[in-house]
Motif scaffolding. Structure first.
Motif, PDB file in Angstrom:
ATOM      1  N   ILE A  70       0.856  -1.186   0.000  1.00  0.00           N
ATOM      2  CA  ILE A  70       0.000   0.000   0.000  1.00  0.00           C
ATOM      3  C   ILE A  70       0.892   1.236   0.000  1.00  0.00           C
ATOM      4  O   ILE A  70       1.825   1.342   0.802  1.00  0.00           O
ATOM      5  N   ILE A 106      -1.859  -1.462  -3.943  1.00  0.00           N
ATOM      6  CA  ILE A 106      -2.962  -0.615  -3.504  1.00  0.00           C
ATOM      7  C   ILE A 106      -2.467   0.821  -3.393  1.00  0.00           C
ATOM      8  O   ILE A 106      -1.466   1.091  -2.722  1.00  0.00           O
ATOM      9  N   ASP A 166      -3.356   4.591  -2.115  1.00  0.00           N
ATOM     10  CA  ASP A 166      -4.185   5.397  -1.241  1.00  0.00           C
ATOM     11  C   ASP A 166      -4.248   6.796  -1.849  1.00  0.00           C
ATOM     12  O   ASP A 166      -3.286   7.552  -1.783  1.00  0.00           O
TER      13      ASP A 166
END
Length: 117
Positions: free
Chosen positions: A9, A42, A44
């Motif tokens: 992430i 991922i 953000d």
């Protein structure tokens, strides 16, 4: 990284630690690692998405696509506001660039806050 690692992430533009964007090569390297090891990449984009960088999403500047993208509050646009009040003695610690707001900057929420105050 271990066999239990499921994802990486990252923010395409870091918001809380100062506005910092990793290089395209860095994000491309993460994409390659995820592809090689079967991990999810991922992004953000809660603070940097929804047009805040000049493109709809910050990662579009790099050409690197995530598997999952967090946008959460960014989609709220003009429907939310999250003001923060703090004692006058602490205000000098929060200088421009030290904190971003995922609710800040939308005209309708600001106007509503002005009317409410």
């Amino acid at each position: 990284m271990t066999p239990e690692t499921a994802a990486i992430i990252v923010e395409p533009v870091q918001g809380e630690g100062g506005v910092r964007a990793p290089s395209s090569d860095y994000l491309k390297g993460l994409r390659a690692i995820c592809d090689e090891y079967g991990l999810l990449l991922i992004f953000d984009e809660v603070q940097c998405g929804m047009g805040r960088t000049g493109k709809l999403f910050a990662h579009q500047w790099t050409g690197v696509a995530p598997d999952i993208m967090a946008v959460a509050k960014a989609l709220g646009t003009a429907c939310r506001s999250a003001p923060a009040w703090r004692p006058r003695r602490r205000r000098r610690r929060m200088v421009p660039g030290s904190h971003g707001s995922t609710f800040g900057g939308n005209p309708m929420a600001v106007r509503g806050g002005q009317r409410g105050a």
